[in-house]
Every structure is written in structure tokens, then in C-alpha cells.
Design an enzyme around this catalytic site. Structure first.
Site, PDB file in Angstrom:
ATOM      1  N   GLU A  31     -17.491 -20.417 171.572  1.00 18.50           N
ATOM      2  CA  GLU A  31     -16.241 -21.149 171.303  1.00 18.50           C
ATOM      3  C   GLU A  31     -16.187 -21.532 169.826  1.00 18.50           C
ATOM      4  O   GLU A  31     -17.213 -21.953 169.259  1.00 18.50           O
ATOM      5  CB  GLU A  31     -16.217 -22.387 172.205  1.00 18.50           C
ATOM      6  CG  GLU A  31     -14.886 -22.685 172.824  1.00 18.50           C
ATOM      7  CD  GLU A  31     -14.359 -21.587 173.749  1.00 18.50           C
ATOM      8  OE1 GLU A  31     -13.639 -20.685 173.255  1.00 18.50           O
ATOM      9  OE2 GLU A  31     -14.658 -21.635 174.945  1.00 18.50           O
ATOM     10  N   SER A 119      -3.076 -24.842 178.874  1.00 20.12           N
ATOM     11  CA  SER A 119      -4.198 -25.255 179.721  1.00 20.12           C
ATOM     12  C   SER A 119      -5.523 -24.653 179.264  1.00 20.12           C
ATOM     13  O   SER A 119      -6.532 -24.816 179.924  1.00 20.12           O
ATOM     14  CB  SER A 119      -3.923 -24.864 181.171  1.00 20.12           C
ATOM     15  OG  SER A 119      -3.884 -23.464 181.275  1.00 20.12           O
ATOM     16  N   GLY A 120      -5.531 -23.923 178.151  1.00 21.57           N
ATOM     17  CA  GLY A 120      -6.805 -23.400 177.644  1.00 21.57           C
ATOM     18  C   GLY A 120      -7.110 -22.000 178.138  1.00 21.57           C
ATOM     19  O   GLY A 120      -8.196 -21.481 177.916  1.00 21.57           O
ATOM     20  N   SER A 122      -5.121 -19.501 177.332  1.00 29.47           N
ATOM     21  CA  SER A 122      -4.416 -18.677 176.369  1.00 29.47           C
ATOM     22  C   SER A 122      -3.051 -18.188 176.824  1.00 29.47           C
ATOM     23  O   SER A 122      -2.658 -17.047 176.583  1.00 29.47           O
ATOM     24  CB  SER A 122      -5.298 -17.485 176.021  1.00 29.47           C
ATOM     25  OG  SER A 122      -5.000 -17.081 174.748  1.00 29.47           O
ATOM     26  N   ASP A 168      -8.308 -14.692 171.492  1.00 31.02           N
ATOM     27  CA  ASP A 168      -7.330 -14.627 172.586  1.00 31.02           C
ATOM     28  C   ASP A 168      -6.651 -13.263 172.632  1.00 31.02           C
ATOM     29  O   ASP A 168      -6.543 -12.641 173.692  1.00 31.02           O
ATOM     30  CB  ASP A 168      -6.259 -15.719 172.420  1.00 31.02           C
ATOM     31  CG  ASP A 168      -6.870 -17.100 172.289  1.00 31.02           C
ATOM     32  OD1 ASP A 168      -8.038 -17.254 172.654  1.00 31.02           O
ATOM     33  OD2 ASP A 168      -6.180 -18.017 171.815  1.00 31.02           O
TER      34      ASP A 168
HETATM   35  C1  GLA Z   1      -8.200 -21.202 170.732  1.00 36.58           C
HETATM   36  C2  GLA Z   1      -7.890 -20.199 169.621  1.00 36.58           C
HETATM   37  C3  GLA Z   1      -8.970 -19.109 169.548  1.00 36.58           C
HETATM   38  C4  GLA Z   1     -10.366 -19.723 169.481  1.00 36.58           C
HETATM   39  C5  GLA Z   1     -10.545 -20.782 170.574  1.00 36.58           C
HETATM   40  C6  GLA Z   1     -11.855 -21.508 170.446  1.00 36.58           C
HETATM   41  O1  GLA Z   1      -8.090 -20.588 171.977  1.00 36.58           O
HETATM   42  O2  GLA Z   1      -6.628 -19.600 169.836  1.00 36.58           O
HETATM   43  O3  GLA Z   1      -8.719 -18.274 168.429  1.00 36.58           O
HETATM   44  O4  GLA Z   1     -10.636 -20.250 168.213  1.00 36.58           O
HETATM   45  O5  GLA Z   1      -9.498 -21.729 170.551  1.00 36.58           O
HETATM   46  O6  GLA Z   1     -12.908 -20.652 170.685  1.00 36.58           O
END
Ligand code: GLA
Length: 384
Positions: A31, A119-120, A122, A168
Site C-alpha cells: 500500500e 469504499s477503497g 477503486s 488501481d
Molecule cells: C489509492 C490510489 C493508489 C494507491 C493506493 C494506496 O487507491 O489511487 O494509486 O496509492 O491508494 O496504495
């Protein structure tokens, strides 16, 4: 998919010319390493967006967001930045095509999604990659997968102002069913890692805390990393990104480097190593080690990189308290969003029940828990 096509028929009184699926992504580990040119280990997931597209003979677009029951329309030759988040994401990618001398024809579109925005998982990149794939197919552009990654990434950076890496876009565009992907963000070399084991399951829990990387501390972290590179580079010229940083350099320059920057650097060094260790553990089906690495990654994100929050820490502790959980950690940029848990499959339901009850009692928020599998990448489902 069917409801998206039905809505297209209802709204535009015709059948769509093109159906596109754009998945969400999970990042197993690695991450905040992407914009530091390190390693990541993402996978596309079996949830995401469906788009129905229809060609038009002019330069207008009309787009309906089914789940939000919202519609937008604008001219491709001149559009003002919208004040709606979902519209800006689409405009960003269209703007990037036009700047790259790719002028799309007008189109009608309906889309729907099985992942919540912010929500993480993407969702925003899944939305803009889906639009991009639609433009490529409707306009017969000759672009390869890296072109899509670069276009979407530039849209994110230039139009939206988020200094993100390629995690992503890469996961969504290159995703492959039942595989995760080890990517070296510096060389852009990648390897597919097949991973199917009946005895374990990946569970995602959405904390219900929403983030927006423009307002969260995401860009602050990217700037801190750039500052650290600049500081270390004064003495160690070979350091061009945090990928080149070592613990020895940080020790050596301790008096010149502020504590927070040093913590960010140490996290990146150890997270890169964890990605490589995790891949080995996956090859050996060593679930204990995979779990331990997930836990270490979360601790680093919480204390070293400082991008977690109370709700995600609570979810991770609840997960870790279950006897059949190997490990858990927050996923994505942080400051809200989801966690991922590696658990023995036989205990998935029991785990979910426990988390739902205890998390709601502690935070007052009902969490959304679901299992995921690694799904297909961005693709055309149907084209006429
Ligand atoms: C978000 C960003 C990615 C990456 C993550 C953390 O999803 O869009 O490019 O930096 O955070 O790993």
C-alpha cells in the site's frame, strides 16, 4: 447487467451497441508503494461496473448513473467541470482523451455498480476505465493496455488533482480471473500469481467511512515522500524515489530528517519487502505467514504511514480476535474505506456475524461484509 441494458432501452428507446464490464480491485499488500515506484500485489475482483453504450452521430453525451438515479449531459467540444463527483470522473477521462488528440464521437450511456463509491475498492478508477474502454471500442482507437493505464492515471492526476500511482488502473485493466499480479511500479514488469485454495476465503468489510483523496491526507503523504527523496538525494544521489531508499541511509541522516518523514520512509522500505515475502508465502500456501504479513502491513499503515482511522483499526482488531482469521489489514489509500481479511472458509459466516454485531455496537455503523474472488479485468461483454 440486465437492469443496465433495460434502463438503456427505456431511456434511449434503442438497444445498446456495446456492453463493458469494469471491475473493482483489491490490493493484497503493497500500500502507498505505487507512487514510490515500489511493488504492489493487486487483483481485479468479481464485483464492479457494467456499462451500456450507444453511438451518436453528434458530439453530445448523455450518461445515466442508474444506482444514483442521476443523469448528466454535455457537449464533448466544450464542457464545464461539473460539481458532481461522478460526472467529474467521467469528464476527466474524456478531457484526457481529447488532449491526447483522441476526439470521441458522442455517445449515450447507462452504468450501474456493485461496489460503493469511495469504499477503497477503486470504484472511481473502475468508472473512468469503463468509460475509456467504451470510447476505445466505439471509436476504433488502437490503444494497448498500458495506454489505458496511462490515460486514466493522467486524468486522475491532472483533472482531479490526486497525485496517485498506477495501482488501481493496472489492477483493473490487467486483471485476470483467479490471479493476483505482482507489479514492479518502476520497471512496470508484472507476473500473474495463480491462487485458488478451497480452504480459505478473502472477506472484505466496508467500514462505512467514506474518503475522497483530494480532501484526505493522501496528497500530503505523496508530498512528504517527495520531500524525503529530495532530502536524502542531497547526500545519496542515487536516490530518485523511495524505492531506492535504505534503512542505513535513514540512520545515517537521522539528524537531518524529521521524525514523520523517517517513519514514512521506513514504512515504504518494509512494505516493499512484505510484498515479495507475501508472494513467496502464497506460492507455498503458507496462510500463517500471509496473515502475519497482513497484520504487519496494517500496523505500519497505522503507526508509520498514519493513514488508518479508528473505524478501520476497530475492524482489524475484531477480525484478528477471531480464532480462524490469519490476518487482516486496511486496503487502499486509507482514511476510511475497506479492510481485507484472510480467513478459514468454514468460519466466514461466523466471522461476519461477529463483526456485524460488535462493530455496530462500538461505532453505530452497520458494516457491509462480503467475500470476494479474483475476477476478470476490464472487458467488452458484447459489441454490435
Ligand atoms: C489509492 C490510489 C493508489 C494507491 C493506493 C494506496 O487507491 O489511487 O494509486 O496509492 O491508494 O496504495
Amino acid at each position: 447487467m440486465n437492469k443496465t441494458v433495460d434502463q438503456f432501452l427505456t431511456l434511449f428507446s434503442r438497444s445498446p451497441d456495446l456492453i463493458v464490464a469494469s471491475p473493482g480491485r483489491i490490493n493484497l499488500i503493497g500500500e502507498h508503494t505505487d507512487y514510490n515506484l515500489g511493488y504492489v500485489l493487486p487483483a481485479a475482483i468479481d464485483k464492479g461496473f457494467f456499462f451500456a453504450f450507444g453511438r451518436r452521430d453528434d458530439l453530445s453525451c448523455r450518461i445515466h448513473a442508474l444506482d444514483l438515479d442521476d443523469m448528466c449531459s454535455f457537449e464533448l467540444t466544450r464542457f464545464e467541470k461539473s460539481d458532481k463527483n461522478w460526472v467529474v470522473l467521467i469528464q476527466g477521462v474524456l478531457d484526457q482523451c481529447i488532449r491526447s488528440n483522441l476526439m470521441p464521437a458522442g455517445f449515450d450511456c447507462v452504468f450501474s455498480s456493485s461496489i460503493p463509491i469511495g469504499s477503497g475498492l477503486s470504484s472511481s478508477t473502475a468508472l473512468d476505465c469503463g468509460i475509456l474502454k467504451g470510447m476505445v471500442a466505439l471509436n476504433d482507437w488502437q490503444l494497448d493496455r498500458w495506454d489505458l493505464v496511462n490515460l486514466s492515471n493522467r486524468a486522475n492526476n491532472e483533472y482531479l488533482g490526486v497525485q496517485g500511482g498506477i495501482l488501481d488502473q493496472f489492477a483493473i485493466v490487467f486483471g485476470k480471473k483467479d490471479h493476483s499480479m505482482l507489479l514492479d511500479c518502476r520497471s512496470r514488469k508484472y507476473q500473474y500469481q495463480s491462487f485458488t485454495h478451497d480452504e480459505i476465503e478473502w472477506v472484505v468489510v466496508d467500514s462505512g467511512v467514506r474518503h475522497n483523496h483530494l480532501e484526505s491526507g493522501y496528497n500530503d503523504r505523496a508530498s512528504e515522500c517527495a520531500q524525503l527523496v529530495e532530502l536524502v538525494n542531497r547526500k545519496y544521489e542515487e536516490v530518485k524515489s523511495l524505492r531506492d531508499l535504505t534503512g542505513h541511509m535513514l540512520d545515517d541522516m537521522a539528524v537531518k530528517i524529521p521524525g514523520a518523514l523517517s517513519r514514512r520512509g521506513r514504512f515504504i522500505i518494509s512494505e516493499n519487502q512484505r510484498v515479495l515475502d507475501f508472494v513467496e508465502a502464497m506460492k507455498n500456501a503458507d496462510f500463517q505467514l500471509m496473515g502475519a504479513l497482513l497484520k504487519q502491513s496494517h500496523l505500519g499503515l497505522k503507526n508509520g504511514y498514519e493513514v488508518s482511522c479508528f473505524e478501520m483499526d476497530t475492524l482489524v482488531s475484531l477480525a484478528d480476535s477471531h480464532k480462524d482469521v490469519y490476518g487482516a489489514r486496511m486496503v487502499g489509500g486509507g482514511f476510511g474505506g475497506c479492510i481485507i481479511i484472510l480467513v478459514k472458509k468454514r468460519s466466514t459466516l461466523d466471522l461476519i456475524r461477529m463483526i456485524e454485531e460488535k462493530y455496530e455496537r462500538i461505532t453505530g455503523i452497520r458494516p457491509n461484509c462480503f467475500s470476494i474472488s479474483f475476477g476478470h479485468g476490464l472487458r467488452i461483454i458484447d459489441k454490435h
